[in-house]
Scaffold this active site. Structure first.
Site, PDB file in Angstrom:
ATOM      1  N   MET A 268      61.966  14.775 -20.849  1.00 31.76           N
ATOM      2  CA  MET A 268      61.589  13.946 -21.984  1.00 31.76           C
ATOM      3  C   MET A 268      61.972  14.622 -23.296  1.00 31.76           C
ATOM      4  SD  MET A 268      60.345  11.169 -23.045  1.00 31.76           S
ATOM      5  CE  MET A 268      60.320  10.817 -24.786  1.00 31.76           C
ATOM      6  N   GLU A 303      68.820  15.351 -22.925  1.00 31.51           N
ATOM      7  CA  GLU A 303      67.622  15.416 -23.778  1.00 31.51           C
ATOM      8  C   GLU A 303      67.978  15.965 -25.158  1.00 31.51           C
ATOM      9  OE1 GLU A 303      65.358  13.742 -22.501  1.00 31.51           O
ATOM     10  OE2 GLU A 303      66.054  13.860 -20.422  1.00 31.51           O
TER      11      GLU A 303
HETATM   12  N1  0A1 Z   1      63.522   9.278 -22.255  1.00 30.05           N
HETATM   13  C1  0A1 Z   1      63.596  10.049 -21.063  1.00 30.05           C
HETATM   14  C2  0A1 Z   1      63.122   9.334 -19.858  1.00 30.05           C
HETATM   15  C3  0A1 Z   1      61.665   9.249 -19.617  1.00 30.05           C
HETATM   16  C4  0A1 Z   1      61.056   8.030 -19.627  1.00 30.05           C
HETATM   17  C5  0A1 Z   1      59.740   7.892 -19.269  1.00 30.05           C
HETATM   18  C6  0A1 Z   1      59.056   9.030 -18.912  1.00 30.05           C
HETATM   19  O1  0A1 Z   1      57.764   8.975 -18.505  1.00 30.05           O
HETATM   20  C7  0A1 Z   1      57.271   7.850 -17.983  1.00 30.05           C
HETATM   21  C8  0A1 Z   1      59.643  10.251 -18.919  1.00 30.05           C
HETATM   22  C9  0A1 Z   1      60.957  10.369 -19.280  1.00 30.05           C
HETATM   23  C10 0A1 Z   1      65.055  10.317 -20.779  1.00 30.05           C
HETATM   24  O2  0A1 Z   1      65.877   9.424 -20.906  1.00 30.05           O
HETATM   25  O3  0A1 Z   1      65.373  11.412 -20.399  1.00 30.05           O
HETATM   26 ZN    ZN Z   2      67.318   9.449 -22.046  1.00 27.79          ZN
END
Ligand code: 0A1
Ligand code: ZN
Length: 873
Positions: A268, A303
C-alpha cells in the site's frame, strides 16, 4: 439468501463533497486491548444550502462529539447508525469538530483500519478503512493536511510512525512515549498510515535530481533485516527511473517502508509510509525464488511510483480507480522491462492478462476499466482495473509515441498536482499534448468485454498488392449491450520469404466495425505480423496457416509475435487433440509440430540463446488458457491430453531435453543476474516437463537437485516435481523442507502452496492434512492463499474433479472466512465464478456451492456481491 439488499453506488450520482476539510489532527492513544482516537477536524461548508455533514464510520465505539468545544447529544444533535453519523448543517461556515472513538485493533481480523500483525499495530485505509478509525467523509476527493500524535507503551512499541515529517517526540506517564508527525502535502484519508511496534530497520539515502537527500528506511521484525537489501536497491532504482523517465522527483525528506505478515493485498502506497506484505519485501536466495525477486522489484516500484500517480494526483471517486492503478501498473511494467527484458516482460504481462483478465471480461463480473457501479469497492481491485487499465494507458502511449506521451504526462502532473481527478482529465491531457481526438478511444474506459478482432488477408500477385481486412466485435456483458466499435491500434508488419521486413512497421488504426488496409508494391507474397507486441487487448483470430505460424516463430522481428505464433500453433494442435479425445478418436501428434518443438529445443545449444524467451516459447498453453478456447470445459480431460502430448514430446526429444537439463544445472555460488535466472528457468522448466511425462530420470534428478540446492528457485522446482508423485523422495523432501524452514513464514507458505497445487490423486487427503496442520491459520491471508488460491487457481485439473469435492472444499473455506476477513473470502470465490463455462455436471455442482454460500447467515457485502452476480449470469 440475504433479504436486505445492500446499497449499490453509481458513478452518475457523484456530487462534490458538501464540506471540505482544512486540516485534521489525529491523536492515537494505544493500549493493549483498546485504542482511543481523538480526531479534531477543521471543516468548511462547501455548498449554498443546508446539507447535513455525513460522516462514515464502521466498527467504532463513539465516545463523544463536540462542535467548537460544545458537547453534542445523540439523537438530539446528531444521528448515528452502524455506518453513518449525521450532523445537521451547522450554522457557521467554518467549524471545528472533535470526535473521540474507541477501537479494538487486537480483535480486527478484517485487516482494514487499524489492526495488529505479529504484535505490530498497522493500518490499511484504502479503499474505505479510515472509517474504521474515526468518523470522516471517507472519500478520496476530500484532501487535507494531517498531523498525527501517537502515544503507546515504550517497551512494546518503541517505533511509532505516521506520514510526513517527525516533528516531536517525548515521554508520557506510565512508561509510555509519543511521536508527532506532520504531513506537508494534502492527501485523502485512504493514504493515511500509522505503524506502532517493535521493529528494526535498514537505512540508506537517495540524492534526488535537484540534490536533495532523502532518508530511506525499511522496517521489519528483528531478524529479518538481512532480507531487505534487495528491496532497498529496488527502491533506489525506482526513484532514479522515475526521475529519468517521467521527471518525477521525490517530494519529502523521508521514505519509510514497513513489512507486515498479515496483509490483504500486496502493498500500500500510503504517503511516505508504504506498508507491505512481507512477501513483497523480504527476499534472499535461500528463501525466495527468482520470481519472488522479480515481484519484489516490481511492487516496490509500483508503490513508489504511486507517489505521483495516485498520491500527488489522486482519484476523484473510486470509480476512477484505474486512473491511478492502470497508469501505475503501466509504469511498473516499463520499469521491470528496463531492469530485465522487455520481450519477456511483455510476454509475462500478456500471459497474466489472458489467464486472469480475459475470463473476468467475459464472465458474470465483467466491468469496464472504469466501472459505473459497485456494491463493495474492495471487489473492484481487479485485473480489469489494474491490468487492462495498464493496457489502456499502453495504447495511448502507442498512439502518441514515446516523446508526445511524455509531454502529455508532464502536462498531467503540472495541471492536476494536488488534485483529485477523473479518467477524462487524464485523457484530456493526452489530447491537449498531442492534438489527437481520443473521444472514440475513451470507449476503452467505459465498455466492458474483450473485443474480438478478426483478420482476413489477401495477396494479389498481379497487382502486387497486399490487403488486410480487420473486423471487430464486442459481445454483450452484464448491463451493457449493442456496443460501439472501438479505436484499436494494430501494430503491423509484413515479412518477405527471406525473413526481412518488407515495410516499415506501422500502426493500423481500426475505428470502424470493418476496415481494409492495402499495401502496394509488395513484390512477393508476404507473411503478415499482426498485433505486434500485443498492441491492443483483443482476441485476435487470423487466416494464417500453420506454415505461416511456423515461419513467424522463426522470422518475426517482433519477439512477442515470435512467441505468440508458437502459442497459437500449439493451441491449434492441443485443441484438435482434445476434440479427438472427446469423440474417442485417435490422434497423431503432427510431425511438423514435433519437429518445430525440436527446432526450438535446438536453440538452447546456441551460445547467444535468450533462455528466458526460449523457456516461454517451449511452454505449452496451460489448462486455463486452453479452456478459454473451448466450451463445456472439462479441465481433467484437457489435462490428460496435455500430459499425453508432453509425454510424446519428451519421448521424441528425450536426448535433447536431458542434455539441456544437464547443461543448465546450477553449479557453484548463487548468481542473481538476468542471465543466471534465465538459465535456472530453463533448467527447472525441463525438470517440470520430465516430471509431467513421468520420465524415468524425473524423480531421482528432482531429489538430487533438491538435496544439492543452494537457492529457493532450484529447491522449490525440485520439490514441486516431487510433489506430483507418490514417492518416498516426496515425503523425505517435504519433511526436510519443513524442518529447515519451519520458522520462516514465507518459506512455509511455499510448503503449503506446493502441496495444494500438486496434481496428485490423493490431493483431497493432502488438503485435509494441510488445513489441520498446526501451522495453518485462517487469519493470515498469505497462509490462506497458499492453500485455497493455490488449489483453486493453480490446480484446475484437481479443483474441477468430477466428484465436486474440490468445490466443496473451497466453499467451506469461503463460508468460514466470510466471518473472519470478508475481503479475502470474496476473492476466493473467483474459481467458482465462471461456472457456466464448464461441463453440465460441473456447472450443477459449482452452482450448488454458490447457492450454499449465498445462504450463509451474516453474509458480508463483499461475498454477497460476487456470489449474487455470479449466480445471476
Ligand atoms: N493501492 C494498492 C492496493 C491496495 C488496495 C487495497 C488494499 O487493502 C484492502 C491494499 C492495497 C496498490 O495498488 O498497490
Ligand atoms: Zn497500485
Amino acid at each position: 439468501m440475504r433479504t436486505d439488499m445492500p446499497q449499490t453506488f453509481y458513478l452518475k450520482d457523484y456530487q462534490n463533497p458538501p464540506f471540505t476539510v482544512d486540516q485534521i489532527h489525529l491523536d492515537f492513544d494505544i493500549f493493549d486491548g483498546k485504542t482511543i482516537v481523538t480526531a479534531t477536524t477543521a471543516y468548511k461548508k462547501n455548498h449554498d444550502g443546508d446539507l447535513p455533514l455525513i460522516l462514515n464510520g464502521e466498527h467504532l465505539d463513539l465516545i463523544s462529539v463536540k462542535i467548537d468545544g460544545a458537547l453534542l447529544t445523540k439523537d438530539q444533535d446528531y444521528q448515528l447508525d452502524d455506518k453513518i453519523l449525521t450532523l445537521p448543517c451547522p450554522a457557521q461556515d467554518s467549524f471545528r469538530l472533535e470526535i473521540v472513538t474507541e477501537i479494538n485493533p487486537e480483535k480486527n481480523t478484517r485487516l482494514d483500519g487499524l489492526y495488529q500483525s505479529g504484535g505490530t499495530y498497522c493500518t490499511q485505509c484504502e479503499a474505505q478503512g479510515f472509517r474504521c478509525i474515526t468518523y470522516f467523509q471517507d472519500r478520496p476527493d476530500v484532501m487535507t493536511y494531517f498531523t498525527v500524535r501517537i502515544t503507546a507503551d515504550e517497551k512494546t512499541c518503541p517505533v511509532l510512525l505516521s506520514n510526513g515529517n517527525l516533528t516531536h517526540t517525548g515521554k508520557a506517564a506510565d512508561g509510555r512515549h509519543y511521536t508527532v508527525w506532520e504531513d506537508p502535502i494534502a492527501k485523502p484519508c485512504y493514504l493515511f498510515a500509522l505503524v506502532a511496534g517493535d521493529l528494526v530497520h535498514i537505512a540508506d539515502t537517495f540524492k534526488t535530481m535537484s540534490g536533495k537527500n532523502v532518508d530511506l528506511r525499511i522496517c521489519v521484525r528483528e531478524g529479518d533485516q538481512d532480507q531487505c537489501h534487495f528491496a532497498m536497491k529496488a527502491l533506489k532504482d525506482s526513484m532514479k527511473w522515475d526521475e529519468e523517465k517521467y521527471g518525477r522527483e521525490y517530494d519529502l525528506d523521508l521514505f519509510n517502508i514497513v513489512a507486515v505478515s498479515d496483509f490483504n493485498m500486496g502493498a500500500m502506497e500510503n504517503k511516505s509510509l508504504n506498508i507491505f506484505n512481507t512477501a513483497l519485501v523480504l527476499a534472499q536466495p535461500e528463501t525466495a525464488t527468482d520470481r519472488d525477486f522479480e515481484r519484489v522489484e516490481a511492487v516496490i516500484a509500483h508503490e513508489y511510483f504511486h507517489n505521483w500517480t495516485g498520491n500527488r494526483i489522486t482519484c476523484r471517486d473510486w470509480f476512477q480507480l484505474s486512473l491511478k492503478e492502470g497508469l501505475t501498473v503501466f509504469r511498473d511494467q516499463c520499469f521491470s522491462g528496463d531492469m530485465n527484458s522487455h520481450a519477456v516482460q511483455r510476454i509475462d504481462d500478456v500471459d497474466l492478462l489472458r489467464r486472469m483478465q480475459f475470463p473476468e471480461d467475459s464472465g458474470p463480473l465483467a466491468h469496464p476499466v472504469r466501472p459505473d457501479n459497485y456494491i463493495e469497492i474492495n471487489n473492484f481491485y481487479t485485473v480489469t482495473v489494474y491490468e487492462k487499465g495498464s493496457e489502456v494507458i499502453r495504447m495511448q502511449h502507442t498512439l502518441l509515441g514515446d516523446e508526445t506521451f511524455r509531454k502529455a504526462t508532464d502536462l498531467y502532473f503540472e495541471r492536476h498536482d494536488e488534485q483529485a481527478v477523473t479518467c477524462e482529465d487524464f485523457v484530456k491531457c493526452m489530447e491537449d499534448a498531442s492534438g489527437e481526438d481520443l473521444s472514440q478511444f475513451f470507449l476503452w474506459y467505459t465498455q466492458a468485454g474483450t473485443p474480438a478482432l478478426n483478420a482476413v488477408t489477401n495477396y494479389d500477385a498481379g497487382t502486387k498488392t497486399f490487403s488486410i481486412t480487420l473486423r471487430q466485435s464486442l459481445a454483450d456483458t452484464p448491463g451493457q449491450t449493442n456496443k460501439k466499435p472501438m479505436h484499436i491500434p494494430v501494430r503491423f508488419g509484413l515479412i518477405g520469404p527471406d525473413g526481412q521486413d518488407l515495410i516499415d512497421e506501422t500502426i493500423l488504426h481500426l475505428k470502424q466495425a470493418e476496415q481494409t488496409f492495402t499495401f502496394d508494391n509488395i513484390d512477393e507474397k508476404p507473411v503478415p505480423s499482426i498485433l505486434r507486441g500485443f498492441s491492443a487487448p483483443v482476441k485476435l483470430s487470423t487466416d494464417l496457416s500453420n506454415d505461416d505460424l511456423r515461419f513467424l516463430m522463426v522470422n518475426d522481428t517482433d519477439g512477442f509475435n515470435r512467441w505468440e505464433s508458437g502459442q497459437i500453433y500449439a493451441l491449434r494442435v492441443l485443441n484438435e487433440a482434445i476434440d479427438a479425445s472427446e469423440k474417442d478418436q485417435d490422434f497423431d501428434l503432427p510431425q511438423d509440430f514435433i519437429d518445430s518443438y525440436g527446432s526450438l529445443l535446438a536453440q538452447a545449444f546456441d551460445t547467444d540463446c535468450d533462455k528466458a524467451l526460449l523457456t516461454r516459447a517451449l511452454s505449452l498453453p496451460d489448462i486455463t488458457v486452453i479452456g478459454q478456447h473451448r466450451s463445456n470445459v472439462n479441465p481433467q480431460a484437457i489435462d490428460n491430453v496435455r500430459r499425453e502430448i508432453i509425454t510424446e514430446l519428451v519421448e521424441k526429444h528425450g536426448d535433447a531435453l536431458r542434455k539441456i537439463y544437464q547443461d543448465n544445472r546450477s553449479a557453484g555460488a548463487f548468481i542473481n543476474s538476468f542471465e543466471a535466472r534465465s538459465k535456472r528457468a530453463l533448467q527447472n522448466f525441463v525438470l517440470g516437463l520430465l516430471g509431467t511425462a513421468k520420465h524415468e530420470n524425473a524423480v531421482s534428478w528432482a531429489k538430487t537437485q533438491y538435496d544439492a540446492a543452494n537457492n529457493m528457485t532450484d529447491r522449490l522446482a525440485a520439490l514441486s516435481a516431487l510433489c506430483q508423485t507418490d514417492s518416498s523422495e516426496r515425503s523425505e523432501a517435504l519433511a526436510h523442507y519443513y524442518d529447515t524452514f519451519k520458522t520462516h513464514q514465507l518459506a512455509m507458505d511455499k510448503w503449503f502452496n506446493v502441496q495444494a497445487s500438486a496434481g496428485r490423486d490423493q490431493i483431497m487427503d493432502d488438503l485435509a492434512l494441510l488445513i489441520t496442520h498446526d501451522d495453518f491459520t485462517y487469519t493470515t491471508p498469505n497462509r490462506v492463499r497458499s492453500v485455497f488460491s493455490a488449489f483453486g487457481m493453480l490446480n484446475p485439473a484437481k479443483f474441477h474433479d468430477e466428484s465436486g469435492a474440490g468445490y466443496d472444499f473451497l466453499t467451506d473455506a469461503i463460508i468460514k472466512l466470510n466471518g473472519i476477513n470478508p475481503q479475502i473470502a470474496s476473492r476466493l470465490v473467483t474459481p467458482l465464478r465462471d461456472w457456466k463455462r464448464y461441463s453440465p455436471d460441473r456447472q450443477e455442482k459449482m452452482r450448488a456451492c454458490l447457492e450454499r454460500i449465498a445462504e450463509t447467515p451474516n453474509l458480508s457485502d463483499n461475498v454477497f456481491e460476487i456470489v449474487s452476480k455470479s449466480l445471476k449470469a
